[in-house]
Write a protein that holds these residues in place. Structure first.
Motif, PDB file in Angstrom:
ATOM      1  N   ILE A 163      -0.633  -7.017  -1.103  1.00 15.51           N
ATOM      2  CA  ILE A 163      -0.374  -6.941   0.339  1.00 15.51           C
ATOM      3  C   ILE A 163      -1.657  -6.878   1.174  1.00 15.51           C
ATOM      4  O   ILE A 163      -1.641  -7.241   2.345  1.00 15.51           O
ATOM      5  CB  ILE A 163       0.592  -5.792   0.714  1.00 15.51           C
ATOM      6  CG1 ILE A 163      -0.001  -4.436   0.363  1.00 15.51           C
ATOM      7  CG2 ILE A 163       1.945  -5.968   0.082  1.00 15.51           C
ATOM      8  CD1 ILE A 163       0.766  -3.306   1.051  1.00 15.51           C
ATOM      9  N   VAL A 164      -2.751  -6.417   0.581  1.00 11.39           N
ATOM     10  CA  VAL A 164      -3.989  -6.362   1.370  1.00 11.39           C
ATOM     11  C   VAL A 164      -5.140  -7.125   0.700  1.00 11.39           C
ATOM     12  O   VAL A 164      -5.597  -8.144   1.204  1.00 11.39           O
ATOM     13  CB  VAL A 164      -4.451  -4.912   1.692  1.00 11.39           C
ATOM     14  CG1 VAL A 164      -5.553  -4.951   2.735  1.00 11.39           C
ATOM     15  CG2 VAL A 164      -3.319  -4.036   2.173  1.00 11.39           C
ATOM     16  N   SER A 184     -10.566  -1.500  -9.331  1.00 10.84           N
ATOM     17  CA  SER A 184     -10.848  -0.247 -10.053  1.00 10.84           C
ATOM     18  C   SER A 184     -11.688  -0.454 -11.305  1.00 10.84           C
ATOM     19  O   SER A 184     -12.306   0.492 -11.787  1.00 10.84           O
ATOM     20  CB  SER A 184      -9.537   0.455 -10.411  1.00 10.84           C
ATOM     21  OG  SER A 184      -8.739  -0.394 -11.204  1.00 10.84           O
ATOM     22  N   VAL A 203      -8.448   0.574  -0.581  1.00 11.30           N
ATOM     23  CA  VAL A 203      -8.406   1.259  -1.874  1.00 11.30           C
ATOM     24  C   VAL A 203      -7.370   2.384  -1.876  1.00 11.30           C
ATOM     25  O   VAL A 203      -6.511   2.468  -2.757  1.00 11.30           O
ATOM     26  CB  VAL A 203      -9.811   1.831  -2.220  1.00 11.30           C
ATOM     27  CG1 VAL A 203      -9.775   2.571  -3.556  1.00 11.30           C
ATOM     28  CG2 VAL A 203     -10.853   0.728  -2.260  1.00 11.30           C
ATOM     29  N   GLY A 204      -7.466   3.272  -0.896  1.00 18.26           N
ATOM     30  CA  GLY A 204      -6.568   4.424  -0.874  1.00 18.26           C
ATOM     31  C   GLY A 204      -7.218   5.668  -1.466  1.00 18.26           C
ATOM     32  O   GLY A 204      -6.525   6.562  -1.945  1.00 18.26           O
ATOM     33  N   ILE A 205      -8.550   5.735  -1.441  1.00 14.33           N
ATOM     34  CA  ILE A 205      -9.265   6.950  -1.882  1.00 14.33           C
ATOM     35  C   ILE A 205     -10.120   7.430  -0.702  1.00 14.33           C
ATOM     36  O   ILE A 205     -10.999   6.696  -0.227  1.00 14.33           O
ATOM     37  CB  ILE A 205     -10.164   6.690  -3.111  1.00 14.33           C
ATOM     38  CG1 ILE A 205      -9.326   6.172  -4.291  1.00 14.33           C
ATOM     39  CG2 ILE A 205     -10.927   7.962  -3.492  1.00 14.33           C
ATOM     40  CD1 ILE A 205     -10.135   5.839  -5.539  1.00 14.33           C
ATOM     41  N   MET A 208     -14.382   7.369   0.004  1.00 17.39           N
ATOM     42  CA  MET A 208     -15.040   7.016  -1.259  1.00 17.39           C
ATOM     43  C   MET A 208     -16.330   6.221  -1.050  1.00 17.39           C
ATOM     44  O   MET A 208     -17.315   6.404  -1.754  1.00 17.39           O
ATOM     45  CB  MET A 208     -14.043   6.187  -2.077  1.00 17.39           C
ATOM     46  CG  MET A 208     -14.575   5.700  -3.380  1.00 17.39           C
ATOM     47  SD  MET A 208     -13.399   4.527  -4.101  1.00 17.39           S
ATOM     48  CE  MET A 208     -14.349   3.053  -4.045  1.00 17.39           C
ATOM     49  N   GLY A 257      -4.952  -0.043  11.568  1.00 19.57           N
ATOM     50  CA  GLY A 257      -3.541   0.350  11.663  1.00 19.57           C
ATOM     51  C   GLY A 257      -2.808  -0.271  12.850  1.00 19.57           C
ATOM     52  O   GLY A 257      -1.796  -0.965  12.664  1.00 19.57           O
ATOM     53  N   THR A 260      -2.124  -4.002  12.530  1.00 20.54           N
ATOM     54  CA  THR A 260      -1.090  -4.464  11.601  1.00 20.54           C
ATOM     55  C   THR A 260       0.229  -4.665  12.353  1.00 20.54           C
ATOM     56  O   THR A 260       0.907  -5.679  12.184  1.00 20.54           O
ATOM     57  CB  THR A 260      -0.927  -3.452  10.445  1.00 20.54           C
ATOM     58  OG1 THR A 260      -2.148  -3.423   9.723  1.00 20.54           O
ATOM     59  CG2 THR A 260       0.200  -3.845   9.508  1.00 20.54           C
TER      60      THR A 260
HETATM   61  P1  NAD Z   1      -2.881  -0.371  -3.855  1.00 17.18           P
HETATM   62  O1  NAD Z   1      -2.849   0.994  -4.474  1.00 17.18           O
HETATM   63  O2  NAD Z   1      -1.792  -1.336  -4.096  1.00 17.18           O
HETATM   64  O3  NAD Z   1      -4.262  -1.080  -4.283  1.00 17.18           O
HETATM   65  C1  NAD Z   1      -5.458  -0.372  -4.352  1.00 17.18           C
HETATM   66  C2  NAD Z   1      -6.549  -1.267  -4.901  1.00 17.18           C
HETATM   67  O4  NAD Z   1      -7.746  -0.496  -4.950  1.00 17.18           O
HETATM   68  C3  NAD Z   1      -6.296  -1.775  -6.325  1.00 17.18           C
HETATM   69  O5  NAD Z   1      -6.598  -3.154  -6.397  1.00 17.18           O
HETATM   70  C4  NAD Z   1      -7.264  -0.991  -7.190  1.00 17.18           C
HETATM   71  O6  NAD Z   1      -7.758  -1.731  -8.308  1.00 17.18           O
HETATM   72  C5  NAD Z   1      -8.374  -0.681  -6.203  1.00 17.18           C
HETATM   73  N1  NAD Z   1      -9.112   0.532  -6.578  1.00 17.18           N
HETATM   74  C6  NAD Z   1      -8.592   1.729  -6.953  1.00 17.18           C
HETATM   75  N2  NAD Z   1      -9.592   2.588  -7.240  1.00 17.18           N
HETATM   76  C7  NAD Z   1     -10.741   1.930  -7.041  1.00 17.18           C
HETATM   77  C8  NAD Z   1     -12.110   2.276  -7.185  1.00 17.18           C
HETATM   78  N3  NAD Z   1     -12.479   3.482  -7.595  1.00 17.18           N
HETATM   79  N4  NAD Z   1     -13.045   1.356  -6.896  1.00 17.18           N
HETATM   80  C9  NAD Z   1     -12.696   0.108  -6.483  1.00 17.18           C
HETATM   81  N5  NAD Z   1     -11.397  -0.264  -6.323  1.00 17.18           N
HETATM   82  C10 NAD Z   1     -10.439   0.619  -6.596  1.00 17.18           C
HETATM   83  O7  NAD Z   1      -3.106  -0.100  -2.308  1.00 17.18           O
HETATM   84  P2  NAD Z   1      -2.820  -1.014  -0.994  1.00 17.18           P
HETATM   85  O8  NAD Z   1      -1.362  -1.105  -0.764  1.00 17.18           O
HETATM   86  O9  NAD Z   1      -3.647  -2.250  -1.047  1.00 17.18           O
HETATM   87  O10 NAD Z   1      -3.424  -0.032   0.118  1.00 17.18           O
HETATM   88  C11 NAD Z   1      -4.781   0.380   0.090  1.00 17.18           C
HETATM   89  C12 NAD Z   1      -5.034   1.350   1.217  1.00 17.18           C
HETATM   90  O11 NAD Z   1      -4.809   0.687   2.449  1.00 17.18           O
HETATM   91  C13 NAD Z   1      -4.124   2.565   1.250  1.00 17.18           C
HETATM   92  O12 NAD Z   1      -4.862   3.675   1.741  1.00 17.18           O
HETATM   93  C14 NAD Z   1      -3.048   2.203   2.237  1.00 17.18           C
HETATM   94  O13 NAD Z   1      -2.473   3.319   2.853  1.00 17.18           O
HETATM   95  C15 NAD Z   1      -3.848   1.389   3.216  1.00 17.18           C
HETATM   96  N6  NAD Z   1      -3.082   0.400   3.979  1.00 17.18           N
HETATM   97  C16 NAD Z   1      -3.290   0.387   5.312  1.00 17.18           C
HETATM   98  C17 NAD Z   1      -2.638  -0.551   6.091  1.00 17.18           C
HETATM   99  C18 NAD Z   1      -2.917  -0.570   7.559  1.00 17.18           C
HETATM  100  O14 NAD Z   1      -2.172  -1.139   8.322  1.00 17.18           O
HETATM  101  N7  NAD Z   1      -4.024   0.019   8.006  1.00 17.18           N
HETATM  102  C19 NAD Z   1      -1.750  -1.457   5.524  1.00 17.18           C
HETATM  103  C20 NAD Z   1      -1.564  -1.434   4.142  1.00 17.18           C
HETATM  104  C21 NAD Z   1      -2.251  -0.490   3.383  1.00 17.18           C
END
Ligand code: NAD
Length: 278
Positions: A163-164, A184, A203-205, A208, A257, A260
């Motif tokens: 999705i991203v 990751s 990433v969702g961390i 980081m 945000g 989107t």
């Molecule tokens: P996801 O969990 O599906 O994907 C996370 C990605 O990060 C994976 O490809 C993984 O391999 C990678 N990753 C994990 N740990 C890592 C590390 N240590 N180093 C490098 N890469 C690493 O998440 P997602 O759905 O793509 O969402 C990611 C973030 O974006 C989340 O915080 C989510 O809340 C946010 N998000 C925000 C919006 C917005 O509108 N702002 C929309 C969608 C998602």
């Protein structure tokens, strides 16, 4: 400098509202929420409110957590055949017993305003995009607002989700940038980032990515939304250290945000115009 996603999104909504006011039939967006996940409920409410602000017809459909796959697919088929509805969005994630992929593939690709249907992803891959995933497309709007030419720039996308991260990389490639996708299992992320003129993190961390990993003058777009124990929202980037080296940076909240949701409306308008022209 800060890229003000709230302001850019507001400008887009104002422009859309002006256009929609002149339309006979209003563009229509249906949003399906399954269950009562609090975060999903907030997202759906925000999407509904934004639709009303620009004068769209909206349908908010709440389904119980125990809805069957067949019932959910039937609901989508109903919306596929509803002429008031130009866009259909199913809020993800779905409860575990449902097959999200089959749900997405059941949405009429011409109404797939999230841009997740394989037909729309395929078109993006071929650089013949129609409905593009909202978050990466919104990031492209934010990058355009900086006025920086992307052609030939080194871009590093951190995150490779469907999705991203993946569609984000494709957007940047379509803009003729040179793209590296990290995830990751990537080795030596700081060194990869140091080469980047443009960094997009999804990433969702929390916090980081450190400022010292960022090249002087790079553009930093932070898609991550992470909640700290104290309740505050932060991105994937350590904003305080990164803003000292970046030329442009998005804040969290108030960056990607709001874009989107504005882009979801933009996609609904595109789907509406395509159907009106048929
Ligand atoms: P996801 O969990 O599906 O994907 C996370 C990605 O990060 C994976 O490809 C993984 O391999 C990678 N990753 C994990 N740990 C890592 C590390 N240590 N180093 C490098 N890469 C690493 O998440 P997602 O759905 O793509 O969402 C990611 C973030 O974006 C989340 O915080 C989510 O809340 C946010 N998000 C925000 C919006 C917005 O509108 N702002 C929309 C969608 C998602």
């Amino acid at each position: 400098m800060i890229i003000d996603g709230r302001k850019i999104a507001q400008d887009l909504r104002t422009d859309m509202a002006t256009q929609v006011a002149l339309f006979g039939r209003k563009p229509g967006l249906a949003v399906i929420l399954v269950g009562d996940d609090p975060a999903s409920s907030v997202y759906v409410r925000n999407k509904g409110n934004a639709c009303e602000e620009v004068g769209f017809y909206t349908e908010k459909i709440n389904k119980p957590n125990d809805i069957t796959q067949a019932e959910l697919l039937a609901e989508i088929e109903r919306l596929n055949n509803d002429d008031r509805v130009d866009g259909i969005l199913v809020q993800l994630p779905l409860p575990k017993h449902l097959d999200a992929n089959q749900v997405i593939e059941t949405i009429d690709p011409t109404k797939d305003v999230d841009g997740f249907h394989s037909e729309n992803i395929g078109k993006l891959m071929q650089n013949k995009p129609f409905l593009r995933p909202c978050t990466p497309k919104g990031v492209m709007t934010l990058l355009a607002a900086t006025g920086v030419d992307l052609v030939g720039k080194n871009c590093v996308v951190v995150g490779a989700s469907n999705i991203v991260g993946r569609p984000m990389a494709m957007e940047l490639l379509n803009a003729r940038a040179t793209v590296t996708i990290c995830h990751s299992k990537t080795q030596d992320l700081p060194n990869k980032l140091k080469q980047a003129d443009i960094v997009v993190t999804a990433v969702g961390i929390a916090q980081m990515i450190q400022g010292e990993w960022i090249k002087q003058g790079a553009i930093v777009i932070d898609v991550g939304i992470n909640r700290l124990d104290n309740g505050s929202l932060v991105g994937d980037v350590d904003f305080e250290s990164a803003e000292k080296v970046a030329s442009w940076i998005t804040p969290v909240p108030g960056g990607v945000g709001p874009m989107t949701i504005a882009t979801l409306l933009e996609n609904t308008l595109i789907a509406y115009k395509a159907r009106e022209e048929k």
